[in-house]
Design an enzyme around this catalytic site. Structure first.
Site, PDB file in Angstrom:
ATOM      1  N   TYR A   1      35.205  30.440  33.936  1.00 29.88           N
ATOM      2  CA  TYR A   1      35.846  30.626  32.629  1.00 29.88           C
ATOM      3  C   TYR A   1      35.189  29.782  31.535  1.00 29.88           C
ATOM      4  CZ  TYR A   1      39.698  33.104  34.891  1.00 29.88           C
ATOM      5  OH  TYR A   1      40.445  34.006  35.586  1.00 29.88           O
TER       6      TYR A   1
ATOM      7  N   LYS B   1      34.976  28.598  48.369  1.00 33.10           N
ATOM      8  CA  LYS B   1      34.137  29.578  49.084  1.00 33.10           C
ATOM      9  C   LYS B   1      32.786  28.907  49.329  1.00 33.10           C
ATOM     10  CE  LYS B   1      33.412  33.741  50.705  1.00 33.10           C
ATOM     11  NZ  LYS B   1      34.013  34.150  51.984  1.00 33.10           N
TER      12      LYS B   1
ATOM     13  N   ASP C   1      39.187  33.708  50.922  1.00 30.50           N
ATOM     14  CA  ASP C   1      39.575  34.993  51.529  1.00 30.50           C
ATOM     15  C   ASP C   1      40.629  34.763  52.612  1.00 30.50           C
ATOM     16  OD1 ASP C   1      37.496  33.612  52.707  1.00 30.50           O
ATOM     17  OD2 ASP C   1      36.280  35.369  53.176  1.00 30.50           O
TER      18      ASP C   1
ATOM     19  N   ASP D   1      43.664  31.738  39.604  1.00 34.96           N
ATOM     20  CA  ASP D   1      44.248  32.873  38.887  1.00 34.96           C
ATOM     21  C   ASP D   1      44.669  33.941  39.889  1.00 34.96           C
ATOM     22  OD1 ASP D   1      44.974  34.419  36.702  1.00 34.96           O
ATOM     23  OD2 ASP D   1      42.996  35.332  36.511  1.00 34.96           O
TER      24      ASP D   1
END
Ligand code: ATP
Length: 358
Positions: free
Chosen positions: A143, A194, A227, A251
């Site tokens: 962002y 991740k 995930d 988010d």
């Protein structure tokens, strides 16, 4: 910002666009009822920033706004930004992201608490199983707005979007998550990244998490790839208490969390810089599909006002608002998204009455 109990708290109100203009007046009504009940003084100032203003005179976020908020306000309540009439929603990015970045609101706190078993889509899960908070990093990551186009609009177009992770940024959000856990009586913090695929930015997250967690020996920690985290949230949400993660994953994870507790209409959030003026808003956006119909659920906005009360030290008022929402759900005084038949204003009236008479 902690003034004596008798001086008024100065709250900025930015209803914004779409359903923001419907749910914020309800949240304000409920906030006023809570303040009156507790003998608190409150000074509200409304700002008309949003799509209408932008289309009228091009105004998004005035350049002196961050300084003004720091100087003159204790907190900000915002509805939602976004309007189909503004291509790319430039005004929304300027206002909301502008405030997040310029006020350095580096924490996005998104509680996911199940108020009533009937609201979760999960089988055999009850209130005791879903009570966690997503702590989302709010000023960095994807962002940060770094990147660009090359050969835009051609068949050879290239678009880049940089993922910004700073040691300072990761340290402060991870430390906040552990401190939050301690303060709220939670015992577990899960960090999600991740790092198996994002081997630079998220490697930093992993290393910083390993350092900071040593300062909090009383809190259990765990690590999950994003995930797996999302899958585990759906499979067994009871294993989570505090989840800390980057801007984008936060988010997404908090929307999954909202789905577990009854939907976006019920989810509040706080954009916080500890000790400084901070901004509270419902998680949902402007929802143009339901705007102007008196059907939007005002509870996310009301609970955001409740979070704000907690932030400025009005703990009894924060509790009163949460209790009123629980009671409304239990007595089926809800909008259609929660299975009820009331309108936005009727739910707002009910909550305000409940807060006043509790
Ligand atoms: P953003 O990009 O700002 O997150 P969005 O377009 O992804 O916005 P929302 O504006 O939050 O998402 O709307 C998603 C859907 O959720 C809407 O279509 C609407 O049906 C539902 N929704 C959002 N807010 C509410 C609310 N307060 N009450 C009931 N339903 C809502």
């Amino acid at each position: 910002m902690h003034e004596s109990a008798r001086s008024a708290k100065r709250i900025a109100i930015i209803p914004g666009d779409g359903v923001g203009k419907e749910v914020i007046p309800e949240a304000v009504k409920i906030l006023k009822a809570a303040a009156a009940k507790g003998g608190r003084r409150i000074a509200l100032t409304e700002f008309d920033w949003g799509a209408d203003r932008y289309l009228r005179d091009g105004m998004t976020l005035p350049s002196d706004a961050p300084e003004m908020f720091r100087r003159d306000f204790d907190a900000i309540i915002l509805g939602a930004m976004g309007d189909p009439r503004v291509p790319g929603n430039q005004h929304a990015a300027d206002i909301l992201l502008g405030l997040r970045f310029k006020l350095d609101l580096y924490v996005n706190e998104r509680p996911c608490v199940l108020f009533d078993q009937r609201l979760t889509p999960l089988k055999s899960r009850s209130e005791k199983d879903i009570n966690f908070c997503v702590i989302r990093e709010n000023t960095e990551g994807l962002y940060a707005g770094m990147g660009g186009f090359f050969k835009k609009g051609t068949a050879d177009e290239i678009a880049t979007q940089e993922d910004i992770n700073t040691r300072k940024g990761v340290e402060r959000i991870v430390r906040y998550a552990f401190e939050f856990a301690r303060r709220r009586g939670y015992r577990r913090v899960c960090m999600s990244d991740k790092s198996n695929a994002l081997t630079y930015g998220h490697d930093l997250w992993k290393r910083v998490f390993a350092e900071i967690r040593r300062e909090f020996a009383d809190i259990e920690w765990s690590h999950m790839y994003i995930d797996n985290l999302l899958m585990q949230m759906v499979r067994d949400p009871s294993q989570f208490q505090v989840i800390v993660t980057c801007n984008l994953f936060g988010d997404i994870a908090s929307d999954v969390g909202a789905g577990l507790i009854g939907g976006l209409g019920l989810a509040p959030s706080g954009n916080i810089h500890p000790g400084q003026v901070s901004l509270f808003e419902p998680v949902h956006g402007s929802a143009p599909d339901i705007a102007g119909k008196n059907i939007a659920n005002p509870m996310g906005a009301a609970l955001a006002a409740g979070m704000m009360c907690g932030y400025i030290g009005w703990t009894a008022e924060a509790q009163a608002i949460e209790d009123a929402v629980r009671a409304a759900i239990s007595e089926e005084k809800t909008t259609t998204d929660l299975g009820g038949s009331l309108g936005t204003r009727q739910v707002g009236d009910w909550l305000a009455d409940r807060v006043a008479s509790a």
